[in-house]
Design an enzyme around this catalytic site. Structure first.
Site, PDB file in Angstrom:
ATOM      1  N   ARG A  65       3.514   1.670   0.964  1.00  0.00           N
ATOM      2  CA  ARG A  65       2.954   0.318   0.949  1.00  0.00           C
ATOM      3  C   ARG A  65       3.525  -0.595   2.022  1.00  0.00           C
ATOM      4  NH1 ARG A  65       2.043   2.119  -3.626  1.00  0.00           N
ATOM      5  NH2 ARG A  65       4.081   2.953  -3.276  1.00  0.00           N
ATOM      6  N   THR A  66       4.849  -0.675   2.085  1.00  0.00           N
ATOM      7  CA  THR A  66       5.455  -1.661   2.990  1.00  0.00           C
ATOM      8  C   THR A  66       5.101  -1.314   4.438  1.00  0.00           C
ATOM      9  OG1 THR A  66       7.232  -1.902   1.388  1.00  0.00           O
ATOM     10  CG2 THR A  66       7.607  -2.841   3.556  1.00  0.00           C
ATOM     11  N   LYS A  94      21.614  10.805  17.288  1.00  0.00           N
ATOM     12  CA  LYS A  94      22.477  11.229  18.406  1.00  0.00           C
ATOM     13  C   LYS A  94      23.651  10.271  18.564  1.00  0.00           C
ATOM     14  CE  LYS A  94      18.669  13.180  21.131  1.00  0.00           C
ATOM     15  NZ  LYS A  94      17.914  13.027  22.390  1.00  0.00           N
ATOM     16  N   ARG A 120      12.839  -0.898   8.292  1.00  0.00           N
ATOM     17  CA  ARG A 120      13.486  -0.497   7.030  1.00  0.00           C
ATOM     18  C   ARG A 120      14.564   0.518   7.375  1.00  0.00           C
ATOM     19  NH1 ARG A 120      10.380   1.494   1.669  1.00  0.00           N
ATOM     20  NH2 ARG A 120      10.233  -0.774   1.474  1.00  0.00           N
ATOM     21  N   HIS A 140      14.937  -7.258   0.272  1.00  0.00           N
ATOM     22  CA  HIS A 140      13.568  -6.887   0.633  1.00  0.00           C
ATOM     23  C   HIS A 140      12.750  -8.180   0.607  1.00  0.00           C
ATOM     24  CE1 HIS A 140      10.049  -4.616   1.176  1.00  0.00           C
ATOM     25  NE2 HIS A 140      10.174  -3.690   0.254  1.00  0.00           N
TER      26      HIS A 140
HETATM   27  C1  NCD Z   1      10.440  -0.771  -3.300  1.00  0.00           C
HETATM   28  C2  NCD Z   1      11.489  -0.536  -2.245  1.00  0.00           C
HETATM   29  O1  NCD Z   1      11.294   0.253  -1.311  1.00  0.00           O
HETATM   30  O2  NCD Z   1      12.493  -1.212  -2.358  1.00  0.00           O
HETATM   31  N1  NCD Z   1       9.147  -0.466  -2.946  1.00  0.00           N
HETATM   32  C3  NCD Z   1       8.429  -1.266  -2.099  1.00  0.00           C
HETATM   33  O3  NCD Z   1       8.867  -1.639  -1.039  1.00  0.00           O
HETATM   34  N2  NCD Z   1       7.209  -1.626  -2.508  1.00  0.00           N
HETATM   35  C4  NCD Z   1      10.844  -0.265  -4.643  1.00  0.00           C
HETATM   36  C5  NCD Z   1      11.140   1.199  -4.850  1.00  0.00           C
HETATM   37  O4  NCD Z   1      11.171   1.994  -3.912  1.00  0.00           O
HETATM   38  O5  NCD Z   1      11.350   1.560  -6.015  1.00  0.00           O
END
Ligand code: NCD
Length: 337
Positions: free
Chosen positions: A57-58, A86, A107, A135
């Site tokens: 999703r993200t 590396k 991320r 997040h």
């Molecule tokens: C979450 C995350 O990656 O922190 N998901 C997200 O970004 N929608 C929650 C999770 O992975 O459980």
């Protein structure tokens, strides 16, 4: 807050006015997200989408949001395919990749890594999750969803009661969401988790200082007047061994029967997703899929609006998006969603 050129690293950067500005911008993105119109305001701009941890999703909604504003997306996924393996520093990676992009979404599994990366970047960096820390874009889309869902029932964020449940220790979404909600008035928090996976003191301190009423418990009972139940996944990837995570999986489930027993009829059900649907976990059962209070897919849809708003604001084009607007010639059955 002046968004143009800013990094989005933590919810601590915001106040209620800046949150309202993000949400008003997100509202204006709806016709583009629904494909009723298109805009080319970011024509020629490049998003570096760097995901060094699993994400559906993200990652995809950051990319989709950028495409919907007319920009192009360059993806790097997985640590193993990057020179970080590396021994390259985050600073060097940032210095180089930021000259290939106009904005970066990132991320990474380590807390603080996205802020470290941002120090080497010459373009705005948006935190898509740094370890168990924060997040911020998820917290914004969660709060945007909460506001909309509560408004539907004639309620507001101020004075609401939210239950957060599951892995509150490692779940970065609940850390960021709690810090964001701390900026509102008289929110009641019921934090349900195994004792070992309780909300960190650093977050509890923020809630206490802001004068909110917080109940920390390992029981589901006693929260029948909750407006929101926010379920989470056991964050297996943050435990030392997978066996350790097995001890907690499936401890706090939500299904139709449990929901009806513990919550009032209109309690909104949220989850950042992915939900762990394996039998031993099944934290949010499919038997709730037809329940109108299940907001999880509306939540995911709102992620595109929030990320469009953040790109438009950090790249300084939020006020001219409609100047670059054109009609959509193709058929789309999403027009009336
Ligand atoms: C979450 C995350 O990656 O922190 N998901 C997200 O970004 N929608 C929650 C999770 O992975 O459980």
């Amino acid at each position: 807050m002046n968004f143009t050129g800013a990094n989005i690293l933590s919810v601590e950067q915001f106040d209620r006015d800046s949150i309202a500005e993000i949400f008003a911008t997100a509202d204006r993105m709806l016709p583009y997200a629904r494909r009723q119109k298109r805009t080319r305001v970011l024509d020629g701009a490049i998003l570096g989408n760097l995901f060094f941890e699993p994400s559906t999703r993200t990652r995809v909604s950051f990319g989709t949001a950028f495409n919907l504003l007319g920009g192009e997306v360059r993806e790097t996924t997985g640590m193993e395919s990057s020179a970080l393996t590396k021994g390259e520093s985050l600073y060097d990676t940032a210095r180089v990749l930021s000259s290939y992009s106009d904005v970066i979404a990132m991320r990474h599994p380590k807390s603080g890594s996205v802020a470290e990366f941002a120090q080497g970047s010459r373009v705005p960096v948006l935190n898509g999750g740094d370890g168990a820390n924060e997040h911020p874009t998820q917290a914004l889309l969660d709060l945007y969803t909460i506001k909309k869902e509560l408004a539907y029932h004639g309620h507001d964020v101020d004075g609401m009661h939210i239950c957060m449940m599951g892995d509150l220790k490692f779940g970065r979404t609940v850390h960021s969401l709690s810090r964001l909600l701390a900026m509102y008035n008289k929110v009641r928090f019921t934090l349900i988790s195994p004792r070992e996976l309780a909300m960190p003191d650093s977050v509890l301190d923020v809630l206490a200082q802001a004068g909110h009423q917080v109940t920390v418990t390992d029981q589901m009972s006693g929260s029948s007047d909750a407006d929101i139940i926010y379920q989470t996944r056991i964050q297996q990837e943050r435990f030392t061994t997978p066996q350790e995570a097995d001890m907690y999986r499936g401890k706090f489930r939500l299904n139709s029967e449990i929901y009806t027993k513990h919550y009032k009829p209109n309690t909104v059900i949220m989850h950042p997703l992915p939900r762990d649907s394996r039998a031993e976990a099944n934290e949010l059962d499919n038997d709730l899929n037809q329940n109108p209070n299940l907001a999880i897919f509306r939540q995911a849809d709102n992620g595109v609006l929030i990320r469009m708003a953040l790109f438009a604001l950090t790249l300084g084009v939020a006020d001219i998006v409609d100047r670059y607007e054109t009609e959509v010639p193709w058929f789309s059955d999403k027009r009336n969603v």
